[in-house]
Design a protein around this motif. Sequence first.
Motif: not given
Length: 199
Positions: A85, A87, A99, A101, A108, A119-121, A123, A154
């Motif tokens: 991804p 970001i 990532e 999701l 969402h 939503w906090h990514n 990774v 993140v």
Amino acid sequence: MTPTQHSEASVESILALPNVQSHLQQSLQWRISNNGEAFGDRTATLLAGPPFLESPIEAIFEIWWDAFVSEFPYLGCGLDLCRQPEITVGRRSYRCDFEVLPADTDVHYHATELFGLTWHNVVIELDGHDYHERTKEQVTYRNRRDRDFLKAGVRVFHFSGSELHANPIATIKEVTDFAWSQWCGIRNSFFAKLSAATR
């Protein structure tokens, strides 16, 4: 990781490596030992792209991700693993290995738009020596990215190749436990707020 040209042919050569084949077989045996049945040949899924898998460590991670979430259908239905991804944090964009999701894009979207539930990514960065940082510039880039991600909320999971080889299930579980907990909190808050708003 620096963007490079990859294709189905390059992924086939990665999947043919002995250590990747070994993990394919181990994940199959793990699945059989857990519920008595295999989950089929994953080669077609692994070959799919773009984006394509770019390194053996990425292939091994995805092999075990598929095996683990197939054991727990709520994870397979609730979380998506996305390759490479981009970001964006401020003015900078960073390309990552994976990532995680939420799979339910409708909930969402509405949780964010209606109630500001963010939503906090999540990774995943796989630090295999042969395919990742080899120069001071690459290390500097990684460190700057991690600082930017930290400021933006993140969550970055770094795993070394040796960690993944030694205990792939523990590696995957660490990520899914965190991501699933975050998603359940958002989803539960969303439905509670929606119920209160429609009374």
